[in-house]
Design a protein around this motif. Sequence first.
Motif, short mmCIF file in Angstrom:
data_model
loop_
_atom_site.label_atom_id
_atom_site.label_comp_id
_atom_site.label_asym_id
_atom_site.label_seq_id
_atom_site.Cartn_x
_atom_site.Cartn_y
_atom_site.Cartn_z
N TRP A 1 59.86 66.98 -64.81
CA TRP A 1 60.69 66.77 -63.92
C TRP A 1 61.33 66.94 -62.98
CZ3 TRP A 1 65.52 68.68 -63.91
CH2 TRP A 1 66.32 68.41 -63.57
N ARG A 2 61.08 68.57 -63.14
CA ARG A 2 62.16 69.54 -62.22
C ARG A 2 61.11 69.51 -60.53
NH1 ARG A 2 61.26 74.47 -66.47
NH2 ARG A 2 63.59 74.56 -67.00
N LEU A 3 59.42 69.50 -60.56
CA LEU A 3 58.50 68.89 -59.43
C LEU A 3 59.17 68.50 -58.65
CD1 LEU A 3 55.25 70.41 -60.67
CD2 LEU A 3 56.82 71.35 -58.68
N ARG A 4 59.98 67.20 -59.26
CA ARG A 4 60.18 65.71 -58.85
C ARG A 4 61.68 66.18 -58.53
NH1 ARG A 4 56.36 64.04 -55.67
NH2 ARG A 4 56.93 61.06 -56.43
N ALA A 5 61.89 65.93 -59.40
CA ALA A 5 64.03 66.33 -59.07
C ALA A 5 64.23 66.76 -57.81
CB ALA A 5 64.43 66.94 -60.14
N PRO A 6 65.13 66.02 -57.03
CA PRO A 6 66.13 66.87 -56.36
C PRO A 6 66.66 68.10 -56.52
CG PRO A 6 67.48 64.71 -56.76
CD PRO A 6 65.84 65.40 -57.22
N LEU B 1 57.61 57.53 -66.42
CA LEU B 1 58.74 58.37 -66.72
C LEU B 1 59.70 58.79 -64.74
CD1 LEU B 1 56.97 59.43 -69.93
CD2 LEU B 1 59.65 58.05 -69.60
N ARG B 2 60.58 58.51 -64.70
CA ARG B 2 61.32 59.14 -63.39
C ARG B 2 61.97 59.43 -63.05
NH1 ARG B 2 58.76 54.51 -59.80
NH2 ARG B 2 57.51 53.07 -61.19
N VAL B 3 62.45 60.16 -62.36
CA VAL B 3 63.73 60.66 -62.00
C VAL B 3 63.55 60.88 -60.45
CG1 VAL B 3 62.85 63.12 -61.36
CG2 VAL B 3 64.92 62.66 -61.09
N ARG B 4 65.22 60.37 -60.24
CA ARG B 4 65.84 59.29 -58.65
C ARG B 4 64.32 58.60 -58.58
NH1 ARG B 4 70.21 62.67 -56.40
NH2 ARG B 4 71.14 63.55 -58.53
N ASP B 5 63.86 57.90 -59.52
CA ASP B 5 62.63 56.84 -59.21
C ASP B 5 61.28 57.47 -58.57
OD1 ASP B 5 62.23 54.03 -58.89
OD2 ASP B 5 62.34 53.76 -57.38
N LYS B 6 61.48 59.09 -58.57
CA LYS B 6 59.89 59.83 -58.43
C LYS B 6 59.32 59.69 -59.80
CE LYS B 6 61.20 61.70 -54.18
NZ LYS B 6 61.44 63.61 -53.24
N VAL B 7 58.37 59.54 -60.13
CA VAL B 7 57.48 59.15 -61.42
C VAL B 7 56.76 60.82 -61.10
CG1 VAL B 7 55.39 58.50 -61.97
CG2 VAL B 7 56.21 57.39 -60.96
N PHE B 8 57.01 61.56 -62.37
CA PHE B 8 56.92 62.38 -63.31
C PHE B 8 55.65 62.59 -64.03
CE2 PHE B 8 60.98 62.06 -65.24
CZ PHE B 8 60.34 62.35 -67.00
N ALA B 9 55.56 61.26 -64.75
CA ALA B 9 54.59 61.05 -65.91
C ALA B 9 54.43 59.66 -66.13
CB ALA B 9 55.66 61.52 -67.40
#
Length: 115
Positions: free
Chosen positions: A98-103, A29-37
């Motif tokens: 998600w918050r830690l990885r999102a811009p 699971l990613r946000v802007r291609d950064k894995v958060f889970a």
Amino acid sequence: MAATSDDVRVIALALPEATERPAWDMACLRVRDKVFASMPPAEEWVAIRLAPGENAELAAERPEVFSVPHHYRNSSMVVVQLAAVDRSELAELLTEAWRLRAPARLRAAFGTPAR
């Protein structure tokens, strides 16, 4: 009530710009291609990225729910046993990850900054 792999996806994919794309034989699971889970094929647990040190604290406090396996020892990932966690706690953990990885702009649009 215990959480399920369906809960992981419903919660995570409801977050802004969250997507699922596999890697390492896991559902990532990613946000802007950064894995958060990420979840393995058996979907009995989910690994969630937390703030540094938070994974070890949770694993020490509640080892029946949280663990930090050897391959995650140098990261901030924590393994969460889905059968041992409820949906609301899972939602808190996934949202924080998600918050830690999102811009910053995306976090601001969502309403709260990362801790």
